[in-house]
Design a protein around this motif. Structure first.
Motif, short mmCIF file in Angstrom:
data_model
loop_
_atom_site.label_atom_id
_atom_site.label_comp_id
_atom_site.label_asym_id
_atom_site.label_seq_id
_atom_site.Cartn_x
_atom_site.Cartn_y
_atom_site.Cartn_z
N UNK A 13 0.83 -1.20 0.00
CA UNK A 13 0.00 0.00 0.00
C UNK A 13 0.86 1.26 0.00
N UNK A 14 0.36 2.28 -0.71
CA UNK A 14 0.95 3.61 -0.75
C UNK A 14 0.23 4.56 0.20
N UNK A 15 -1.08 4.30 0.37
CA UNK A 15 -1.89 5.09 1.28
C UNK A 15 -2.58 4.13 2.24
N UNK A 16 -2.38 4.38 3.52
CA UNK A 16 -3.01 3.57 4.56
C UNK A 16 -3.90 4.46 5.41
N UNK A 17 -5.14 4.04 5.58
CA UNK A 17 -6.08 4.73 6.44
C UNK A 17 -6.27 3.87 7.69
N UNK A 18 -6.16 4.50 8.85
CA UNK A 18 -6.26 3.79 10.13
C UNK A 18 -7.57 4.15 10.80
N UNK A 19 -8.27 3.14 11.25
CA UNK A 19 -9.60 3.32 11.81
C UNK A 19 -9.70 2.50 13.10
#
Length: 183
Positions: A13-19
């Motif tokens: 991944x180049x963009x990781x969103x953390x939730x």
């Protein structure tokens, strides 16, 4: 104990969103690694987990689709953000991830980390799951250029409106230009 990545998406991944939360249907509550989604899995999660999860996936796709095409064309492979969400987002080769584990910051890697929610970001720092020195740009957005971390509102239409998605897209561009300047 060695940290590892837990969530949904592409291993590279180049963009990781953390939730802070997970879908509450099998197998997601018990994932212990990164799981690439298959075709129609986003629709399945939305159908069985409700409107909140549909919003998360919609906002993620809208964000990627609103990025500057010159620097982020690889996220705009479909004619609409809806088609991108359904055919590419969080699948192998997408370069995207939605993570339930804390960020693993690697300064030599060009991954951009987006933490959903000020409360979650503060909790990650309070519990020493992340060591980041972000600067608050306003009441809702913070950035750490050295570690490529952005804190933003939760991925929900009320919290992250279209205007705020555009602001977040601009901050991603700032980070990308910072990365190229340091290369």
């Amino acid at each position: 104990m060695k940290k590892h990545t837990i969530g949904l998406g592409c291993p590279n991944f180049d963009i990781a969103v953390y939730i802070a939360n997970r879908p509450l249907i099998e197998p997601y509550p018990f994932l212990a690694s990164l799981h690439s989604l298959s075709h129609d899995e986003i629709a399945h999660i939305g159908k069985h987990c409700g409107n909140g999860w549909r919003k998360v996936f919609n906002v993620y796709a809208k964000l990627l689709y609103s990025l500057d095409n010159k620097h982020f064309a690889h996220f705009q492979t479909e004619p609409t953000w809806q088609a991108y969400r359904d055919k590419t987002l969080l699948q192998t080769g997408s370069g995207t991830a939605l993570l339930f584990s804390a960020p693993i910051l690697k300064p030599h890697r060009n991954t951009i980390h987006i933490i959903c929610g000020r409360t979650y970001a503060n909790e990650l720092q309070r519990t020493a799951q992340i060591n980041s020195s972000w600067v608050w740009l306003n009441d809702e957005f913070a950035i750490d250029k050295n570690n490529k971390v952005i804190v933003c509102p939760y991925f929900d239409y009320r919290q992250l409106s279209n205007i705020k998605i555009e602001f977040l897209a601009q901050q991603l561009l700032v980070l990308t230009q910072t990365l190229k300047g340091s290369a």
